[in-house]
Write an enzyme that holds these catalytic residues in place. Sequence first.
Site, PDB file in Angstrom:
ATOM      1  N   HIS A  84       0.704  -1.088  -0.079  1.00  0.00           N
ATOM      2  CA  HIS A  84       0.001   0.042  -0.078  1.00  0.00           C
ATOM      3  C   HIS A  84       0.842   1.162  -0.047  1.00  0.00           C
ATOM      4  O   HIS A  84       1.589   1.419   0.964  1.00  0.00           O
ATOM      5  CB  HIS A  84      -0.880   0.217   1.237  1.00  0.00           C
ATOM      6  N   CYS A  85       0.728   2.023  -0.962  1.00  0.00           N
ATOM      7  CA  CYS A  85       1.521   3.324  -1.126  1.00  0.00           C
ATOM      8  C   CYS A  85       0.809   4.453  -0.670  1.00  0.00           C
ATOM      9  O   CYS A  85      -0.286   4.712  -1.400  1.00  0.00           O
ATOM     10  CB  CYS A  85       2.053   3.176  -2.673  1.00  0.00           C
ATOM     11  N   PRO A  86       1.070   5.243   0.441  1.00  0.00           N
ATOM     12  CA  PRO A  86       0.516   6.405   0.813  1.00  0.00           C
ATOM     13  C   PRO A  86       0.610   7.643  -0.369  1.00  0.00           C
ATOM     14  O   PRO A  86      -0.449   8.554  -0.242  1.00  0.00           O
ATOM     15  CB  PRO A  86       0.997   6.726   2.240  1.00  0.00           C
TER      16      PRO A  86
END
Length: 423
Positions: free
Chosen positions: A154-156
């Site tokens: 998961h890439c913020p």
Amino acid sequence: MDTATPPSRMSEATSTWTVVEAPKWETEADREGIAVVERSLLRRLAHWGPIIACSIIFSIGFTCSYLHILWWPIASSPWALLHFLVFLSWNYLTLTNFCISAYFGPGVVPLRWLPPLEEYQERLQFCSVCNGYKAPRSHHCSKCGRCNLKMDHHCPWINNCVGHRNHSAFCKFLIFAIIGCIQASYIIFYTIYHYYYRIWYHYYGNGTEPLIEMSVWMACAGVACFGLSIGVVIALSVLLFMQLKGILKNQTQLEEYIVDKADMRREEGDVFIYPYDLGRRRNIREVFTWDDLPRTSGLFWPHRSDCDQFTFSEEQLEQKKMKRRHACVVEIREDFSGTRCGSRAFGWRIFFRQPILESPIRVKKGEHWLSTRGTTYWAYAVLKRDTEGHEVKGAPVKGWFPRVCAELVERRTPKEEDAVPDQ
């Protein structure tokens, strides 16, 4: 259908194998569910991660464009115009692939999804949140709230996960951002250099050097963007190296972690055959395609002939069973606010060694949690009973908290209902 069903554990890898293409098991309803886009692009970008990322892109782009005109005016020669257009092209490609990655995401497993045959259900993990089985290579993201196809992480910064549908666009975003920032650093360096020595060039130059005049604030902005560009190049180069290393093995970061555990739990001499490593050329083609569209739907995958479609899923099930065997019940003895700064109350060692990729969770005195893993100073657990002793129903609440907050109550083999929900 896939007919190759050899055992998932082998003493040594076979020397000859072929690629078994992905079976066409998905239905029209499955394909419609996979194509679902959870949020609009505007909602995806309305988050602190994309806002910061877009701010960096536009700051470097506008500052370098202005400095480029001061250093090498585009009307002075065709080469100046070409150089300027190339720089703008990197900005355009970076922003475009960034938006594609954020908008499309990795693709999701349809809610309440069932495999094509009932006999396959026992070979797949079940997600209690999505109320359906998890397709091979899919993982549940607690931040997105869905099971994602071939989830890498998961890439913020894109406010989304990186996975099946956007893996290619995400890698291109990294590549174009790195190249653009390298050129930006070149432009800023020479502009600031000539600005700093402008008086010397005025008296002692040969007349061909650019005499750059700009405000002190603009010079400071140029220096700041230069440092920002160098930082982006370093940070994204490390991330790109990790992504390319995984692509060459057709392996996500989550799968690399699972494969490492698979090798650790085996006896010396035994190896776990990763079923999706199809050779470097084929692995690259699985991600990068001419039309930028994934080669498969994402529910089922091509694999090695010495494995089968569910080899990896069965390994995950075995690791889940091992996790349950080592689980223990702890009771919370001291409240924890669930914030990163709040962990400072338990000492600097706990504060500096808190999990980086996952956020802490709030715990209250009297709660009972089922802990499955942890570090020296932190424990990861799922909430089982609240402060009044009632069983917690519904979506599982789980996360990290300092170990000093809890006390061991029972070390046992939990019942099936005590197992950590598959997510």
